[in-house]
Write a protein that holds these residues in place. Sequence first.
Motif, PDB file in Angstrom:
ATOM      1  N   VAL A   1       1.265  -1.436   0.268  1.00  0.00           N
ATOM      2  CA  VAL A   1       0.170  -0.267  -0.124  1.00  0.00           C
ATOM      3  C   VAL A   1       0.916   1.205  -0.077  1.00  0.00           C
ATOM      4  N   LEU A   2       1.940   1.387   0.554  1.00  0.00           N
ATOM      5  CA  LEU A   2       2.265   2.151   0.960  1.00  0.00           C
ATOM      6  C   LEU A   2       3.595   3.040  -0.251  1.00  0.00           C
ATOM      7  N   ALA A   3       3.069   1.471  -1.101  1.00  0.00           N
ATOM      8  CA  ALA A   3       4.146   2.258  -2.466  1.00  0.00           C
ATOM      9  C   ALA A   3       3.196   2.263  -3.313  1.00  0.00           C
ATOM     10  N   GLY A   4       2.362   2.326  -3.532  1.00  0.00           N
ATOM     11  CA  GLY A   4       0.842   2.937  -4.188  1.00  0.00           C
ATOM     12  C   GLY A   4       0.956   4.674  -3.718  1.00  0.00           C
ATOM     13  N   ALA A   5       0.054   5.020  -4.578  1.00  0.00           N
ATOM     14  CA  ALA A   5      -0.038   6.953  -4.621  1.00  0.00           C
ATOM     15  C   ALA A   5      -0.537   6.732  -3.348  1.00  0.00           C
ATOM     16  N   THR A   6      -0.144   8.377  -2.653  1.00  0.00           N
ATOM     17  CA  THR A   6      -0.850   9.311  -1.572  1.00  0.00           C
ATOM     18  C   THR A   6      -1.601   9.407  -2.394  1.00  0.00           C
ATOM     19  N   VAL A   7      -3.246   9.858  -1.931  1.00  0.00           N
ATOM     20  CA  VAL A   7      -4.811  10.047  -2.304  1.00  0.00           C
ATOM     21  C   VAL A   7      -5.331  11.416  -1.759  1.00  0.00           C
ATOM     22  N   ALA A   8      -4.396  11.785  -0.726  1.00  0.00           N
ATOM     23  CA  ALA A   8      -4.828  12.457   0.465  1.00  0.00           C
ATOM     24  C   ALA A   8      -3.910  12.862   1.294  1.00  0.00           C
ATOM     25  N   ARG A   9      -3.991  14.694   1.740  1.00  0.00           N
ATOM     26  CA  ARG A   9      -2.683  14.772   2.900  1.00  0.00           C
ATOM     27  C   ARG A   9      -3.445  16.126   3.820  1.00  0.00           C
ATOM     28  N   THR A  10      -3.428  15.494   4.968  1.00  0.00           N
ATOM     29  CA  THR A  10      -3.467  16.523   6.437  1.00  0.00           C
ATOM     30  C   THR A  10      -2.394  17.231   6.797  1.00  0.00           C
TER      31      THR A  10
END
Length: 132
Positions: free
Chosen positions: A13-22
């Motif tokens: 999962v961490l190798a996948g995309a970052t979809v949101a950040r705060t």
Amino acid sequence: MQRLKTRAQFQAVLAGATVARTTHFALHRCALDAQAGATPLFATQDVWVGAMVPKRWARRAVTRNAIKRQIYRMSSAAEASLPPAAHVVRLRAGFDRKEFESASSVKLKAAVRAELQQLLERAARAAAARAS
């Protein structure tokens, strides 16, 4: 909702995309069918959620556990708006100990809950925009 349990699942999962950040959190997503290898990492087509709260950003175990509980509680509440995929909510910055003196205060839990709500709403909007 299923919980991530193995190191391989978290790494995928961490190798996948970052979809949101705060300010304090990041949400990573990985499609369930994007797996390499003979044995599947994710047994069912469901919403999978994992929580990463490093000691670097939350020194006290009480704080780490309180944040993880909030992550799982808020993810469970937002399950209907999340697509069937594997997600990891990662703490990426610490909460100020001067503002939140108690390791597990009501004020800290409310701040975590509010920011997680914002994070999950951003992820749901991104998934909806991607689907259309």
